[in-house]
Design an enzyme around this catalytic site. Structure first.
Site, PDB file in Angstrom:
ATOM      1  N   LYS A 198       0.848  -1.201   0.000  1.00 40.51           N
ATOM      2  CA  LYS A 198       0.000   0.000   0.000  1.00 40.51           C
ATOM      3  C   LYS A 198       0.879   1.244   0.000  1.00 40.51           C
ATOM      4  CE  LYS A 198      -1.720   2.988   2.636  1.00 40.51           C
ATOM      5  NZ  LYS A 198      -1.829   4.182   1.770  1.00 40.51           N
TER       6      LYS A 198
ATOM      7  N   CYS B 178      13.603  11.483   5.480  1.00 42.77           N
ATOM      8  CA  CYS B 178      13.728  11.069   6.875  1.00 42.77           C
ATOM      9  C   CYS B 178      15.152  11.264   7.365  1.00 42.77           C
ATOM     10  CB  CYS B 178      13.317   9.612   7.023  1.00 42.77           C
ATOM     11  SG  CYS B 178      14.236   8.500   5.958  1.00 42.77           S
TER      12      CYS B 178
ATOM     13  N   GLU C 232      10.099   1.991  10.228  1.00 44.33           N
ATOM     14  CA  GLU C 232      11.150   2.980   9.937  1.00 44.33           C
ATOM     15  C   GLU C 232      10.476   4.338   9.924  1.00 44.33           C
ATOM     16  OE1 GLU C 232      13.333   1.843   6.504  1.00 44.33           O
ATOM     17  OE2 GLU C 232      13.675  -0.145   7.288  1.00 44.33           O
TER      18      GLU C 232
ATOM     19  N   GLU D 247      10.074  17.076  13.682  1.00 43.18           N
ATOM     20  CA  GLU D 247      10.467  16.821  12.289  1.00 43.18           C
ATOM     21  C   GLU D 247       9.613  17.733  11.395  1.00 43.18           C
ATOM     22  OE1 GLU D 247       9.220  13.142  10.370  1.00 43.18           O
ATOM     23  OE2 GLU D 247      11.244  12.950   9.570  1.00 43.18           O
TER      24      GLU D 247
HETATM   25  P1  NDP Z   1       2.571   8.682   7.185  1.00 45.33           P
HETATM   26  O1  NDP Z   1       2.913   8.027   8.463  1.00 45.33           O
HETATM   27  O2  NDP Z   1       1.500   9.685   7.154  1.00 45.33           O
HETATM   28  O3  NDP Z   1       2.153   7.594   6.093  1.00 45.33           O
HETATM   29  C1  NDP Z   1       2.981   6.502   5.754  1.00 45.33           C
HETATM   30  C2  NDP Z   1       2.112   5.436   5.121  1.00 45.33           C
HETATM   31  O4  NDP Z   1       1.207   4.924   6.106  1.00 45.33           O
HETATM   32  C3  NDP Z   1       1.234   5.952   3.975  1.00 45.33           C
HETATM   33  O5  NDP Z   1       1.089   4.936   3.004  1.00 45.33           O
HETATM   34  C4  NDP Z   1      -0.064   6.218   4.685  1.00 45.33           C
HETATM   35  O6  NDP Z   1      -1.155   6.243   3.807  1.00 45.33           O
HETATM   36  C5  NDP Z   1      -0.120   5.040   5.639  1.00 45.33           C
HETATM   37  N1  NDP Z   1      -1.004   5.203   6.786  1.00 45.33           N
HETATM   38  C6  NDP Z   1      -1.422   6.353   7.377  1.00 45.33           C
HETATM   39  N2  NDP Z   1      -2.247   6.064   8.428  1.00 45.33           N
HETATM   40  C7  NDP Z   1      -2.327   4.713   8.498  1.00 45.33           C
HETATM   41  C8  NDP Z   1      -3.000   3.807   9.357  1.00 45.33           C
HETATM   42  N3  NDP Z   1      -3.782   4.230  10.365  1.00 45.33           N
HETATM   43  N4  NDP Z   1      -2.852   2.481   9.148  1.00 45.33           N
HETATM   44  C9  NDP Z   1      -2.067   2.027   8.140  1.00 45.33           C
HETATM   45  N5  NDP Z   1      -1.415   2.837   7.279  1.00 45.33           N
HETATM   46  C10 NDP Z   1      -1.527   4.162   7.459  1.00 45.33           C
HETATM   47  O7  NDP Z   1       3.934   9.231   6.628  1.00 45.33           O
HETATM   48  P2  NDP Z   1       4.136  10.107   5.333  1.00 45.33           P
HETATM   49  O8  NDP Z   1       3.601   9.381   4.143  1.00 45.33           O
HETATM   50  O9  NDP Z   1       3.630  11.467   5.661  1.00 45.33           O
HETATM   51  O10 NDP Z   1       5.714  10.098   5.187  1.00 45.33           O
HETATM   52  C11 NDP Z   1       6.539  10.981   5.845  1.00 45.33           C
HETATM   53  C12 NDP Z   1       7.111  10.320   7.090  1.00 45.33           C
HETATM   54  O11 NDP Z   1       7.816   9.142   6.736  1.00 45.33           O
HETATM   55  C13 NDP Z   1       8.124  11.224   7.764  1.00 45.33           C
HETATM   56  O12 NDP Z   1       7.940  11.215   9.148  1.00 45.33           O
HETATM   57  C14 NDP Z   1       9.457  10.564   7.429  1.00 45.33           C
HETATM   58  O13 NDP Z   1      10.466  10.823   8.348  1.00 45.33           O
HETATM   59  C15 NDP Z   1       9.082   9.134   7.390  1.00 45.33           C
HETATM   60  N6  NDP Z   1      10.056   8.392   6.606  1.00 45.33           N
HETATM   61  C16 NDP Z   1      10.900   7.533   7.259  1.00 45.33           C
HETATM   62  C17 NDP Z   1      11.894   6.867   6.553  1.00 45.33           C
HETATM   63  C18 NDP Z   1      12.797   5.890   7.244  1.00 45.33           C
HETATM   64  O14 NDP Z   1      13.389   5.062   6.551  1.00 45.33           O
HETATM   65  N7  NDP Z   1      12.956   5.942   8.550  1.00 45.33           N
HETATM   66  C19 NDP Z   1      12.091   7.088   5.122  1.00 45.33           C
HETATM   67  C20 NDP Z   1      11.152   8.009   4.551  1.00 45.33           C
HETATM   68  C21 NDP Z   1      10.163   8.635   5.279  1.00 45.33           C
HETATM   69  P3  NDP Z   1      -1.726   7.636   3.227  1.00 45.33           P
HETATM   70  O15 NDP Z   1      -0.563   8.522   2.935  1.00 45.33           O
HETATM   71  O16 NDP Z   1      -2.435   7.195   2.017  1.00 45.33           O
HETATM   72  O17 NDP Z   1      -2.616   8.180   4.291  1.00 45.33           O
END
Ligand code: NDP
Length: 498
Positions: free
Chosen positions: A180, A289, A255, A388
């Site tokens: 997803k 990130c 992550e 962040e």
């Molecule tokens: P989110 O946590 O908002 O979303 C990540 C994924 O989870 C998306 O596909 C999102 O779907 C999905 N999601 C959201 N809510 C739920 C839920 N309740 N249950 C299951 N899935 C859910 O992160 P972002 O997409 O905003 O990404 C940015 C974040 O990711 C930053 O904090 C960044 O630091 C982190 N990140 C970490 C990395 C690492 O390797 N440590 C690398 C890259 C980013 P949808 O968007 O469709 O709502």
């Protein structure tokens, strides 16, 4: 450059077939034009259930999970070739939904997606498992068996590169999976599904569900048919994922976010440190990130470093991400732009801050553009140093000695990466011991080694991926013991005088 056509609609891909466009229609918005460029039809719980069922069926059919490693390796290498053959199309779609500059999509994101498949193809063909023969009566060895059905949840900032790290790892070890992506960035997964099928990944091994996190993502993570969850995203969502996985007793790696320190000592190669400080925070429009978003400068070099850093930031080329010369494109969404600007507004209010440049929406309209922003902060306890921000926004702090620098770096809820710049072996050795982060980069920016573990301390996540750490997530370990001679077995149920 021929402009890549954008898929008019995106549905889910289950058991080798695109699904009808029945679910709730969610617009996919261009960060450049601020207008819808495609429509995503959301997978509801029933479609998620169908995707998990398809994954389970194919897993149990063992066409892929039982295939020889040599066969899986060849298929994965063909996926790599397919990605490279369609790299321009993938790069343009990645730009269309993220706003990341095309030079970075071509130079980093798409090559990394190809490398993910190559890496795991090579890894599975070289991997070995331990054998214990210290006890002369037995041979005991470990089999790594595919864990089953993996739920893979990816964020929007580097959709293809991050999602394929999970897909490649999951299927290399013989799992079936349901991916997803973020609902903001579904476009490049349309050609990816075709590339996987063309390379010979059997139908049902990689399924794709599109939709919003709280609907589609949550149905997937909570599904009882899922054995393993691999998640990359924000810390708040990571907690929900961990809770859901815990309730289902599923294996999980999360992550999450970061607020990484980039520490520059006075004895560093300041030219290289300057180049790297810019890349560390402004690559990917600052939405990474790994961003070195807290720049820590040793006091004797601070004033001069800041002057040169700010001059370079003010020269960054902001604009259309499809222009090969662009260095900073628009942020992913209006919400993300407003969030970044709210931190800049805060920084204009108090004497603890000094906005050295940027801090406003860029003079480009339409588009979710933000001026690259540099803020000098008096204390690490200010919100701009603790949260962040996830945009082109860096906070500068000054320090006197190594001990103070490490204390500031570690004074954070996060612990993803750290950057250290120094010519002194004693300083870098002290740093790599003192810093509480999953990765420490010494005199280099952003260098991902896929053989090594990657992940965070503290609120930056739980678990690691890369090489054998991905294997630990995507496989079950089975211990097998075989006797090598007929040693005496306790004989029960025989009368004492027999
Ligand atoms: P989110 O946590 O908002 O979303 C990540 C994924 O989870 C998306 O596909 C999102 O779907 C999905 N999601 C959201 N809510 C739920 C839920 N309740 N249950 C299951 N899935 C859910 O992160 P972002 O997409 O905003 O990404 C940015 C974040 O990711 C930053 O904090 C960044 O630091 C982190 N990140 C970490 C990395 C690492 O390797 N440590 C690398 C890259 C980013 P949808 O968007 O469709 O709502």
């Amino acid at each position: 450059m021929n402009r890549q056509a954008i898929p008019a609609q995106v549905t889910s891909f289950i058991d080798g077939r695109w699904q009808p466009a029945t679910g709730l229609a969610v617009p996919v918005v261009s960060p450049v034009s601020e207008r819808p460029i495609s429509v995503l039809h959301e997978a509801d719980a029933a479609q998620v259930d169908a995707a998990v069922a398809a994954a389970r069926r194919t897993f149990e059919a063992a066409t892929w999970s039982g295939a020889a490693v040599a066969e899986r390796k060849q298929v994965l290498l063909r996926v790599r070739d397919g990605i490279l053959a369609r790299s321009e199309e993938l790069a343009q779609l990645e730009v269309a939904h993220t706003g990341v500059p095309i030079a970075q999509a071509r130079g980093r994101h798409v090559p990394r997606a190809a490398l993910n498949f190559e890496f795991f193809a090579e890894f599975i063909s070289q991997a070995s498992s331990p054998l214990f023969d210290q006890n002369p009566d037995y041979l005991t060895f470990v089999r790594h068996e595919p864990a089953g059905v993996a739920a893979l949840i990816a964020p929007w900032n580097a959709p293809l590169a991050l999602a394929t790290m999970k897909v490649a790892g999951a299927i290399a070890f013989g799992n079936s999976c349901v991916l997803k992506p973020s609902e903001l960035t579904p476009l490049s997964f349309v050609p990816l599904m075709q590339i996987l099928a063309d390379a010979g990944v059997p139908a049902g091994v990689v399924n794709l569900v599109n939709g919003r996190g709280p609907v589609t993502g949550s149905a997937l993570v909570g599904h009882p048919g899922v054995d393993v969850v691999a998640f990359t995203g924000g810390t708040a969502t990571g907690r929900l994922i961990g809770e859901a996985a815990g309730r289902g007793l599923k294996k999980v790696v999360t992550e999450l976010g970061g607020k990484s320190a980039n520490i520059v000592f006075a004895d560093a190669d300041l030219e290289r440190a300057l180049d790297a400080a810019l890349v560390a925070v402004f690559a990917n429009n600052g939405q990474q990130c790994l961003a070195g978003s807290r720049l820590l400068l040793q006091r004797p070099i601070a004033a001069q470093f800041i002057e040169r850093f700010v001059a370079r930031v003010q020269s960054l080329r902001i604009g259309d991400p499809l222009d090969a010369a662009t260095e900073i494109g628009p942020l992913i969404s209006a919400a993300q732009r407003d969030r970044v600007l709210s931190f800049a507004a805060q920084a204009r209010t108090g004497p603890e801050y000094e906005v050295l440049c940027g801090g406003r929406a860029a003079a480009l309209s339409p588009g979710f553009y933000v001026e690259p922003t540099v803020v000098r902060a008096k204390s690490n306890s200010l919100p701009v140093c603790r949260e962040e921000i996830f945009g082109p926004f860096v906070t500068i702090l000054e320090f006197d000695d190594a001990e103070a620098a490490f204390a500031i770096a570690n004074d954070s809820q996060f612990g993803l990466v750290s950057y250290v710049w120094s010519a002194s072996l004693a300083t870098v050795t002290a740093a790599l011991r003192a810093l509480r982060a999953g990765v420490v980069w010494i005199n280099t920016p952003l260098t991902r080694e896929l053989r090594a573990p990657f992940g965070g301390y503290k609120n930056s996540g739980v678990g690691r991926d890369g090489g054998s750490w991905s294997r630990a997530l995507f496989t079950e370990e089975k211990t097998v013991t075989i006797p090598v001679r007929d040693f005496p077995i306790l004989r029960m149920g025989i009368s004492a005088d027999a």
